[in-house]
Motif scaffolding. Sequence first.
Motif, PDB file in Angstrom:
ATOM      1  N   ASN A 192       0.856  -1.183   0.000  1.00 48.20           N
ATOM      2  CA  ASN A 192       0.000   0.000   0.000  1.00 48.20           C
ATOM      3  C   ASN A 192       0.892   1.232   0.000  1.00 48.20           C
ATOM      4  OD1 ASN A 192      -2.311  -1.489  -0.012  1.00 48.20           O
ATOM      5  ND2 ASN A 192      -2.679  -1.321   2.192  1.00 48.20           N
ATOM      6  N   ARG A 193       0.553   2.203  -0.850  1.00 46.54           N
ATOM      7  CA  ARG A 193       1.473   3.308  -1.074  1.00 46.54           C
ATOM      8  C   ARG A 193       1.973   4.024   0.180  1.00 46.54           C
ATOM      9  NH1 ARG A 193       1.115   8.294  -5.430  1.00 46.54           N
ATOM     10  NH2 ARG A 193       2.893   9.394  -4.605  1.00 46.54           N
ATOM     11  N   PRO A 194       1.115   4.333   1.159  1.00 45.10           N
ATOM     12  CA  PRO A 194       1.617   5.067   2.326  1.00 45.10           C
ATOM     13  C   PRO A 194       2.714   4.322   3.092  1.00 45.10           C
ATOM     14  CG  PRO A 194      -0.770   5.117   2.269  1.00 45.10           C
ATOM     15  CD  PRO A 194      -0.342   4.151   1.215  1.00 45.10           C
ATOM     16  N   THR A 221       5.221   2.618   1.739  1.00 47.00           N
ATOM     17  CA  THR A 221       6.399   2.366   0.908  1.00 47.00           C
ATOM     18  C   THR A 221       7.704   2.656   1.627  1.00 47.00           C
ATOM     19  OG1 THR A 221       5.043   3.047  -0.949  1.00 47.00           O
ATOM     20  CG2 THR A 221       7.393   2.861  -1.351  1.00 47.00           C
ATOM     21  N   LYS A 222       7.721   3.775   2.308  1.00 45.87           N
ATOM     22  CA  LYS A 222       8.965   4.223   2.931  1.00 45.87           C
ATOM     23  C   LYS A 222       9.495   3.181   3.926  1.00 45.87           C
ATOM     24  CE  LYS A 222      11.061   8.455   4.494  1.00 45.87           C
ATOM     25  NZ  LYS A 222      11.175   9.469   3.464  1.00 45.87           N
ATOM     26  N   HIS A 257       4.417   3.481  -9.212  1.00 40.92           N
ATOM     27  CA  HIS A 257       3.075   3.736  -8.674  1.00 40.92           C
ATOM     28  C   HIS A 257       2.020   3.016  -9.498  1.00 40.92           C
ATOM     29  CE1 HIS A 257       4.867   6.610  -6.153  1.00 40.92           C
ATOM     30  NE2 HIS A 257       4.974   7.595  -7.019  1.00 40.92           N
ATOM     31  N   GLY A 258       1.056   2.475  -8.802  1.00 42.87           N
ATOM     32  CA  GLY A 258      -0.036   1.831  -9.515  1.00 42.87           C
ATOM     33  C   GLY A 258      -1.255   1.754  -8.624  1.00 42.87           C
ATOM     34  N   ARG A 259      -2.232   1.000  -9.066  1.00 39.53           N
ATOM     35  CA  ARG A 259      -3.404   0.838  -8.217  1.00 39.53           C
ATOM     36  C   ARG A 259      -3.741  -0.637  -8.086  1.00 39.53           C
ATOM     37  NH1 ARG A 259      -5.966   2.216 -13.242  1.00 39.53           N
ATOM     38  NH2 ARG A 259      -7.780   0.932 -13.670  1.00 39.53           N
ATOM     39  N   ILE A 300      -7.187   0.929  -4.483  1.00 37.22           N
ATOM     40  CA  ILE A 300      -6.305   1.636  -3.562  1.00 37.22           C
ATOM     41  C   ILE A 300      -4.945   1.801  -4.216  1.00 37.22           C
ATOM     42  CG2 ILE A 300      -7.338   1.095  -1.340  1.00 37.22           C
ATOM     43  CD1 ILE A 300      -5.600  -1.369  -1.253  1.00 37.22           C
ATOM     44  N   GLU A 301      -4.242   2.832  -3.791  1.00 35.46           N
ATOM     45  CA  GLU A 301      -2.928   3.079  -4.364  1.00 35.46           C
ATOM     46  C   GLU A 301      -1.941   2.037  -3.855  1.00 35.46           C
ATOM     47  OE1 GLU A 301      -1.304   7.123  -4.963  1.00 35.46           O
ATOM     48  OE2 GLU A 301      -3.128   7.739  -3.926  1.00 35.46           O
ATOM     49  N   ASN A 349       2.139   0.497  -4.535  1.00 42.12           N
ATOM     50  CA  ASN A 349       3.423   0.657  -5.188  1.00 42.12           C
ATOM     51  C   ASN A 349       4.059  -0.697  -5.397  1.00 42.12           C
ATOM     52  OD1 ASN A 349       3.567   3.390  -5.550  1.00 42.12           O
ATOM     53  ND2 ASN A 349       4.586   3.787  -3.602  1.00 42.12           N
ATOM     54  N   ASP A 381      -2.004  -3.110   7.449  1.00 37.46           N
ATOM     55  CA  ASP A 381      -2.046  -2.054   6.448  1.00 37.46           C
ATOM     56  C   ASP A 381      -0.995  -2.189   5.348  1.00 37.46           C
ATOM     57  OD1 ASP A 381      -4.224  -0.803   7.320  1.00 37.46           O
ATOM     58  OD2 ASP A 381      -3.219   0.911   8.240  1.00 37.46           O
ATOM     59  N   GLU A 383       8.775   7.984  -2.125  1.00 35.00           N
ATOM     60  CA  GLU A 383       8.368   7.185  -0.982  1.00 35.00           C
ATOM     61  C   GLU A 383       7.261   7.870  -0.186  1.00 35.00           C
ATOM     62  OE1 GLU A 383      12.235   6.304   0.880  1.00 35.00           O
ATOM     63  OE2 GLU A 383      12.922   6.246  -1.172  1.00 35.00           O
ATOM     64  N   GLU A 392       3.529   9.404   0.943  1.00 34.58           N
ATOM     65  CA  GLU A 392       2.242   8.764   1.148  1.00 34.58           C
ATOM     66  C   GLU A 392       1.327   8.892  -0.068  1.00 34.58           C
ATOM     67  OE1 GLU A 392      -0.466   9.670   4.641  1.00 34.58           O
ATOM     68  OE2 GLU A 392       1.571   9.837   5.442  1.00 34.58           O
ATOM     69  N   THR A 452      -2.371   9.427  -8.946  1.00 33.96           N
ATOM     70  CA  THR A 452      -2.921   8.584  -7.898  1.00 33.96           C
ATOM     71  C   THR A 452      -2.929   7.133  -8.354  1.00 33.96           C
ATOM     72  OG1 THR A 452      -5.153   8.901  -8.717  1.00 33.96           O
ATOM     73  CG2 THR A 452      -4.425  10.390  -6.986  1.00 33.96           C
ATOM     74  N   GLY A 453      -2.158   6.842  -9.383  1.00 37.27           N
ATOM     75  CA  GLY A 453      -2.098   5.475  -9.894  1.00 37.27           C
ATOM     76  C   GLY A 453      -3.446   5.025 -10.460  1.00 37.27           C
ATOM     77  N   THR A 500      -6.390   5.630  -8.998  1.00 40.83           N
ATOM     78  CA  THR A 500      -7.429   5.401  -7.989  1.00 40.83           C
ATOM     79  C   THR A 500      -8.452   6.523  -7.950  1.00 40.83           C
ATOM     80  OG1 THR A 500      -5.939   6.314  -6.342  1.00 40.83           O
ATOM     81  CG2 THR A 500      -6.053   3.940  -6.489  1.00 40.83           C
TER      82      THR A 500
END
Lengths: 344, 500
Positions: free
Chosen positions: A251-253, A255-256, A274-276, A294-295, A297, A324, B201, B203, B364-365, B367
């Motif tokens: 899930n994108r958030p 990634t870090k 990035h993708g969905r 949902i976003e 990565n 998550d 990276e 959000e 937003t990819g 979304t």
Amino acid sequence: MTTISDIGFANQAMLLMIVPHGRAEAIALYALEEGASCATVFSGHGTVPKPILRMLGLDEVRRELILITLRKQDAASELLHKIRDVGHFSEKDFGIAFIQPLLKISGEKDELPAANFQFEHSDANFRALITIVENGEGHTVVDIARENGAAGATIISAMGSADHSAHVFDFDINPRKDLVLLISDKEKADSLQEALLAALRTSTPGRGIIFSLYVTETLGIMGHENDGQSDSGIWASTAPSPHTVLLVMVNRPKTKDIIQACETAGNMGASIIHGRGIRHTDRPGGFFRESFDIERNMILMVIKKEQEEEMIQILRALDKSDPDYALSVSATYALDFSRFSQTE
Amino acid sequence: MGLFTEKLKEMGASVLPITFFVILLHFTLTPIPVDDFWRFIIGAILIIVGLGIFLVGVDLGATPIGELSGESLVKMNKMPVLLIGGLLLGFIISIAEPDLHVLSVQVEQFTANIVGRWQMVLVVSVGVGVMVMVGFWRLVKHIRLRTVLWITYGVILLLALFNSPEFHAFSFDASGSTTGAITTPFLLALAAGIAGLFEGEAEDARDRYGMVGLASAGAILAMLVQGAIDSPGSYQQIDIVENITPAFFMEPFTSSLSGVFVDSLLSIAPLALVFIVIQVGILRLKRKSVSRIMIGLLYCYFGLSLFMAGVNGGFMRVGRFIGAQLVLEHSPLLAVLAGFFLGMLTVIAEPAVHVLTDSVQESTGGTVPRNLTLLSLAIGVAFSIVLAVIKIYVEGLMLWHILLPAYILIMILSYFTPDLFIGVAFDAGGVASGPMTATFILAFAQGASGAHPSANVLIDGFGVVALVAMTPLITIQAMGLIYKHRQRKEQQAAVSKDSE
């Protein structure tokens, strides 16, 4: 419904389809209906090899990539056949699809060895050649590949993981990258790789990497008549490559966290795309589509075989700590892995 | 010709709704004179082709220039360079904006030369430059957009107290006028170039948005400062252009043609200039990439010219006519209803709207699909035209009676809205008030107010752009809130399913 695919660590085949822009949705939803639990869609560019269009700057077409990981290789094959049979790939030049075998990742700690190909499949006639270069150089790669006989390629925008040595205004920056994906038969892939390495050699470190992946089944490849046929054969009994490529969907958030964890484990570079994610949902009807996306990565890392086990343990621990993340981790051999920079 | 066919289809789908609606009006409520009707059809075709070419040009030329200049300014890693760069960039793109010149000529006449044409253009351009600079600063300092917006609009509210109602209208209209067809994609790309450096990276794509919104706010700020310092005491009535019968069928097109080509050249020029400066100074791109960008600018130029010729030659007269006929011949309710659909369908044909909605989808990819942003935007603009028409009928209803509560609501909403959507909303405000609004919708409103006895063509004419720039701030933020709610529910569902 999660019988044939999984978000997690248990997948053994990956189905990748490259289709015209706007068409991924329908195919992904069909795949979900047929039992896949999650499909991830990315966008990219294809190029049309026509000099006039090129001169006019009109040689790019938007593409979408659909990536579905599946528990079993034959499930991937079956799904691809179903998708073809309902007519999704019947238009001329619609797109291409291929299946890639994945390494088996151990179920729990101290169980099996970290990774092993479960299927005795294919000395694989086909390869997916992946080149990751600086932003803007993707076109150069495609040009060189064309000159050396490749039919077409897809360019996908990616981000490099932060380069901690180069702060800008006290923050890390992510270099932009182009990922070029092309499918060809084994011999051509080898010669293409050589040509690209020769043409793009540089002394600056970190300018890019190139490697290829086994492909067991293809659909829609130009000039190949065996569409939808599986290659069969046996893996070489020893590991064919000292490198593994890890594909982590997250899930994108989050990634870090993943990048940081992998850096702690000694991985020095990753590419982020990035993708969905389109997931099975009991509640149909988003605003304009049938699923609520949902976003997500995709994090792509090429690691040494020895690092694999540790890396996967770390990812598994993270995934367990927080739902998550919704990690989906796939691993496969990175064949003939090389860097463009001579100094590394 | 994959790219063009794709764009043409898309543009057909964007321009045909408003075309069909006007044809529907023609056969029901407001029969349009036959010559004007056919001019309108020719205009619609020009707009479709022009938009198609223009948007291909934006992808090839304007967007790369914006991204590259934002990126290279930040990469130099020197605060003074970044800030001065932002100031200059904002200033030159605003000063070349044709819409701003049109507005300032009107204001000059209206204030009997007290606010001179060039004075206004310069003041607004400085304002835009300053706010682009603030936008740059916030991006590299990673300060939340909403904090900057709250402060900015707080100052705007204070300054508004020292200004006359007429000046409110000038100021808020100026904000819509500065963000034209080419400025907006450029500003979006500028922010995207900078945000892209830090976003791998991150959000979400929140930092890509908000720059257009800040630039618009800069125009308002500058005009209000100007008005507070030396406010003209009295205003004089000026003549608004009436529908003069053209000498021959194609006259509306041919007569606007030279102006259109000059205006488009003016809009493109700053981008070409910026590109030459960064290419020679920093980038040194390969010849192939340079020619690609140059071809892109050429497409932008011809596309924009065709588009503007279509709008000026075919749409404006019809807009004015429909507005007048609706007020003269039909009930207020019908006029309001027609305004609603007119607003809703017109904004879909606005060039920058496609750039923004595509960008949101991409970043937003996928979304947040482009149709979702487009729908929220269209509903917003629909209500703004409803408000504009109501304002014509209701005597004594001032612009600030609407704007003040609306902006208070917007600021409250922005406390709850996810950051990404705050940025998109404020950008959408600038995007919605593009050339289509500045001509077709404005002509409609002027036609309507000219036909209503108690309405003042000028007072009601001014302020329409302000309303169009305001309502999307509410609807897009509302979309963001619904999106957030939905996302939370989906995630809960996914988690509970996984744990089964």
